[in-house]
Design a protein around this motif. Structure first.
Motif, PDB file in Angstrom:
ATOM      1  N   PHE A 154     -11.459  -9.266  12.319  1.00 46.95           N
ATOM      2  CA  PHE A 154     -11.488  -8.348  10.953  1.00 46.95           C
ATOM      3  C   PHE A 154     -12.333  -9.012  10.011  1.00 46.95           C
ATOM      4  O   PHE A 154     -12.570 -10.413  10.260  1.00 46.95           O
ATOM      5  N   PRO A 155     -13.081  -8.361   9.163  1.00 48.75           N
ATOM      6  CA  PRO A 155     -13.989  -9.004   8.204  1.00 48.75           C
ATOM      7  C   PRO A 155     -13.049  -9.633   7.088  1.00 48.75           C
ATOM      8  O   PRO A 155     -11.915  -9.053   6.920  1.00 48.75           O
ATOM      9  N   ALA A 156     -13.561 -10.504   6.565  1.00 50.75           N
ATOM     10  CA  ALA A 156     -13.011 -11.002   5.145  1.00 50.75           C
ATOM     11  C   ALA A 156     -12.478  -9.800   4.119  1.00 50.75           C
ATOM     12  O   ALA A 156     -13.352  -9.009   3.998  1.00 50.75           O
ATOM     13  N   SER A 157     -11.418  -9.882   3.591  1.00 48.85           N
ATOM     14  CA  SER A 157     -11.116  -8.607   3.004  1.00 48.85           C
ATOM     15  C   SER A 157      -9.955  -9.005   1.768  1.00 48.85           C
ATOM     16  O   SER A 157      -9.696 -10.197   1.511  1.00 48.85           O
ATOM     17  N   TYR A 158      -9.795  -8.094   0.766  1.00 52.34           N
ATOM     18  CA  TYR A 158      -8.859  -8.143  -0.163  1.00 52.34           C
ATOM     19  C   TYR A 158      -8.126  -6.895  -0.298  1.00 52.34           C
ATOM     20  O   TYR A 158      -8.366  -5.839   0.363  1.00 52.34           O
ATOM     21  N   GLY A 159      -7.148  -6.747  -1.043  1.00 49.99           N
ATOM     22  CA  GLY A 159      -6.316  -5.505  -1.246  1.00 49.99           C
ATOM     23  C   GLY A 159      -6.508  -4.847  -2.848  1.00 49.99           C
ATOM     24  O   GLY A 159      -6.460  -5.664  -3.822  1.00 49.99           O
ATOM     25  N   LEU A 160      -6.138  -3.597  -2.700  1.00 54.39           N
ATOM     26  CA  LEU A 160      -5.909  -2.978  -3.915  1.00 54.39           C
ATOM     27  C   LEU A 160      -4.651  -1.864  -4.160  1.00 54.39           C
ATOM     28  O   LEU A 160      -4.382  -1.608  -2.783  1.00 54.39           O
ATOM     29  N   TYR A 161      -4.050  -1.919  -5.156  1.00 54.97           N
ATOM     30  CA  TYR A 161      -3.278  -0.995  -5.371  1.00 54.97           C
ATOM     31  C   TYR A 161      -3.403   0.064  -6.575  1.00 54.97           C
ATOM     32  O   TYR A 161      -3.763  -0.668  -7.521  1.00 54.97           O
ATOM     33  N   ASP A 162      -3.681   1.211  -6.318  1.00 59.29           N
ATOM     34  CA  ASP A 162      -3.927   2.249  -7.576  1.00 59.29           C
ATOM     35  C   ASP A 162      -3.468   3.615  -7.390  1.00 59.29           C
ATOM     36  O   ASP A 162      -3.615   4.045  -6.080  1.00 59.29           O
ATOM     37  N   ASN A 163      -3.071   4.382  -8.501  1.00 62.84           N
ATOM     38  CA  ASN A 163      -2.590   5.412  -8.286  1.00 62.84           C
ATOM     39  C   ASN A 163      -1.846   5.691  -7.013  1.00 62.84           C
ATOM     40  O   ASN A 163      -1.930   6.752  -6.067  1.00 62.84           O
ATOM     41  N   GLY A 164      -0.740   4.908  -6.765  1.00 64.69           N
ATOM     42  CA  GLY A 164       0.365   4.949  -5.707  1.00 64.69           C
ATOM     43  C   GLY A 164      -0.206   4.966  -4.262  1.00 64.69           C
ATOM     44  O   GLY A 164       0.267   5.417  -3.280  1.00 64.69           O
ATOM     45  N   GLN A 165      -1.457   3.989  -4.289  1.00 64.50           N
ATOM     46  CA  GLN A 165      -2.036   3.896  -2.780  1.00 64.50           C
ATOM     47  C   GLN A 165      -2.376   2.494  -2.813  1.00 64.50           C
ATOM     48  O   GLN A 165      -3.023   1.895  -3.702  1.00 64.50           O
ATOM     49  N   PHE A 166      -1.980   1.752  -1.466  1.00 65.18           N
ATOM     50  CA  PHE A 166      -2.385   0.640  -1.028  1.00 65.18           C
ATOM     51  C   PHE A 166      -3.679   0.748  -0.242  1.00 65.18           C
ATOM     52  O   PHE A 166      -3.865   1.324   0.600  1.00 65.18           O
ATOM     53  N   GLN A 167      -4.800  -0.191  -0.403  1.00 61.94           N
ATOM     54  CA  GLN A 167      -5.852  -0.267   0.403  1.00 61.94           C
ATOM     55  C   GLN A 167      -6.205  -1.705   0.720  1.00 61.94           C
ATOM     56  O   GLN A 167      -6.256  -2.418  -0.135  1.00 61.94           O
ATOM     57  N   VAL A 168      -6.689  -1.830   2.047  1.00 69.37           N
ATOM     58  CA  VAL A 168      -7.456  -3.057   2.424  1.00 69.37           C
ATOM     59  C   VAL A 168      -8.738  -2.843   2.489  1.00 69.37           C
ATOM     60  O   VAL A 168      -9.222  -1.876   3.215  1.00 69.37           O
ATOM     61  N   VAL A 169      -9.805  -3.466   1.696  1.00 70.19           N
ATOM     62  CA  VAL A 169     -11.213  -3.605   1.557  1.00 70.19           C
ATOM     63  C   VAL A 169     -11.991  -4.471   2.083  1.00 70.19           C
ATOM     64  O   VAL A 169     -11.637  -5.718   1.792  1.00 70.19           O
ATOM     65  N   SER A 170     -12.891  -4.249   2.806  1.00 67.97           N
ATOM     66  CA  SER A 170     -13.743  -5.300   3.322  1.00 67.97           C
ATOM     67  C   SER A 170     -14.775  -5.751   1.893  1.00 67.97           C
ATOM     68  O   SER A 170     -14.721  -4.803   1.316  1.00 67.97           O
ATOM     69  N   PHE A 171     -15.432  -6.990   2.087  1.00 74.46           N
ATOM     70  CA  PHE A 171     -16.352  -7.087   1.039  1.00 74.46           C
ATOM     71  C   PHE A 171     -17.438  -6.502   1.050  1.00 74.46           C
ATOM     72  O   PHE A 171     -18.476  -6.293   0.273  1.00 74.46           O
ATOM     73  N   GLU A 172     -17.820  -5.621   2.095  1.00 71.63           N
ATOM     74  CA  GLU A 172     -18.671  -4.818   2.350  1.00 71.63           C
ATOM     75  C   GLU A 172     -18.255  -3.429   1.708  1.00 71.63           C
ATOM     76  O   GLU A 172     -19.383  -2.530   1.792  1.00 71.63           O
ATOM     77  N   GLY A 173     -17.091  -3.064   1.362  1.00 71.26           N
ATOM     78  CA  GLY A 173     -16.614  -1.791   0.782  1.00 71.26           C
ATOM     79  C   GLY A 173     -16.190  -1.092   1.733  1.00 71.26           C
ATOM     80  O   GLY A 173     -15.622   0.156   1.370  1.00 71.26           O
ATOM     81  N   ASP A 174     -16.060  -1.319   2.982  1.00 73.14           N
ATOM     82  CA  ASP A 174     -15.249  -0.528   3.999  1.00 73.14           C
ATOM     83  C   ASP A 174     -13.522  -0.523   3.881  1.00 73.14           C
ATOM     84  O   ASP A 174     -13.308  -1.829   3.706  1.00 73.14           O
ATOM     85  N   ILE A 175     -13.007   0.649   4.030  1.00 70.57           N
ATOM     86  CA  ILE A 175     -11.568   0.607   3.869  1.00 70.57           C
ATOM     87  C   ILE A 175     -11.138   0.400   5.319  1.00 70.57           C
ATOM     88  O   ILE A 175     -11.316   0.925   6.338  1.00 70.57           O
ATOM     89  N   ILE A 176     -10.292  -0.770   5.482  1.00 65.64           N
ATOM     90  CA  ILE A 176      -9.856  -1.321   6.673  1.00 65.64           C
ATOM     91  C   ILE A 176      -8.568  -0.722   6.926  1.00 65.64           C
ATOM     92  O   ILE A 176      -8.008  -0.323   8.062  1.00 65.64           O
ATOM     93  N   ALA A 177      -7.523  -0.665   6.024  1.00 69.47           N
ATOM     94  CA  ALA A 177      -6.272   0.253   6.285  1.00 69.47           C
ATOM     95  C   ALA A 177      -5.894   0.941   4.662  1.00 69.47           C
ATOM     96  O   ALA A 177      -6.502   0.152   3.922  1.00 69.47           O
ATOM     97  N   GLU A 178      -5.091   1.764   4.720  1.00 74.49           N
ATOM     98  CA  GLU A 178      -4.625   2.246   3.555  1.00 74.49           C
ATOM     99  C   GLU A 178      -3.591   3.041   3.986  1.00 74.49           C
ATOM    100  O   GLU A 178      -3.028   3.652   4.995  1.00 74.49           O
ATOM    101  N   THR A 179      -2.497   3.195   2.727  1.00 77.21           N
ATOM    102  CA  THR A 179      -1.446   4.240   2.936  1.00 77.21           C
ATOM    103  C   THR A 179      -0.843   4.575   1.513  1.00 77.21           C
ATOM    104  O   THR A 179      -1.182   3.794   0.777  1.00 77.21           O
TER     105      THR A 179
END
Length: 181
Positions: A154-179
């Motif tokens: 997997f690439p280096a990544s971070y997470g976001l929570y916004d408007n009822g959604q979790f996302q894992v995002v790569s530093f290039e901006g690709d969504i790796i996982a979400e729910t």
């Protein structure tokens, strides 16, 4: 409430600068650090740009925005460098509509060894360095991956929570996982 998640910085200044840049760009109000912040740990190589004092200095500029928990590589000596508390094994974030996010590093509590959570809660943890955002049984399991030592290709990544959604995002901006949550 918009939240930004990072885990397993392991004292890498380059990774920390990347996290802080993305945090600023995200518009999130809170930076959630899920442990292993300053120390590289005895099982990991020393990362390029390893500079725990400088990482602490940079993170201390965001003290009023940080919620942090202790990882298995974090210690009381690390806390002496940081101006925000990070020695608790877990914390909670309470969201609108009675939703709760249990924050932990992952070495004590995780997807397989959960604390008492109620149906509809989320557990956010790092430790495995493997990104995840999915419903398991009746809870959301969320792991932003690792900034410094991503695993399983997997690439280096971070997470976001916004408007009822979790996302894992790569530093290039690709969504790796979400729910949805």
């Amino acid at each position: 409430m918009k939240l930004f998640f990072a885990s397993d910085l392991h004292g890498c200044l380059v990774a920390t600068e990347s996290v802080l840049e993305k945090f600023e760009q995200s518009g999130a109000q809170t930076l959630v650090l899920l442990g292993d912040t300053l120390n590289h740990g005895p099982r990991n190589p020393v990362p390029e740009g390893y500079n725990p004092p400088k990482v602490a200095e940079r993170l201390n500029q965001y003290t009023d925005s940080i919620i942090a928990v202790r990882g298995n590589c974090d210690s009381e000596v690390d806390q002496m460098l940081l101006e925000f508390p990070m020695m608790t094994d877990y914390s909670w974030i309470l969201l609108e509509e009675h939703k709760r996010i249990f924050l932990t590093h992952g070495h004590l509590y995780n997807q397989d060894k959960r604390p008492n959570l109620k149906s509809g809660d989320a557990i956010a943890h790092g430790h495995t360095h493997i990104p995840c955002a999915e419903w398991v049984d009746d809870i959301v399991v969320f792991n932003p991956g690792s900034v410094t030592f991503p695993r399983q290709e997997f690439p280096a990544s971070y997470g976001l929570y916004d408007n009822g959604q979790f996302q894992v995002v790569s530093f290039e901006g690709d969504i790796i996982a979400e729910t949805d949550f």
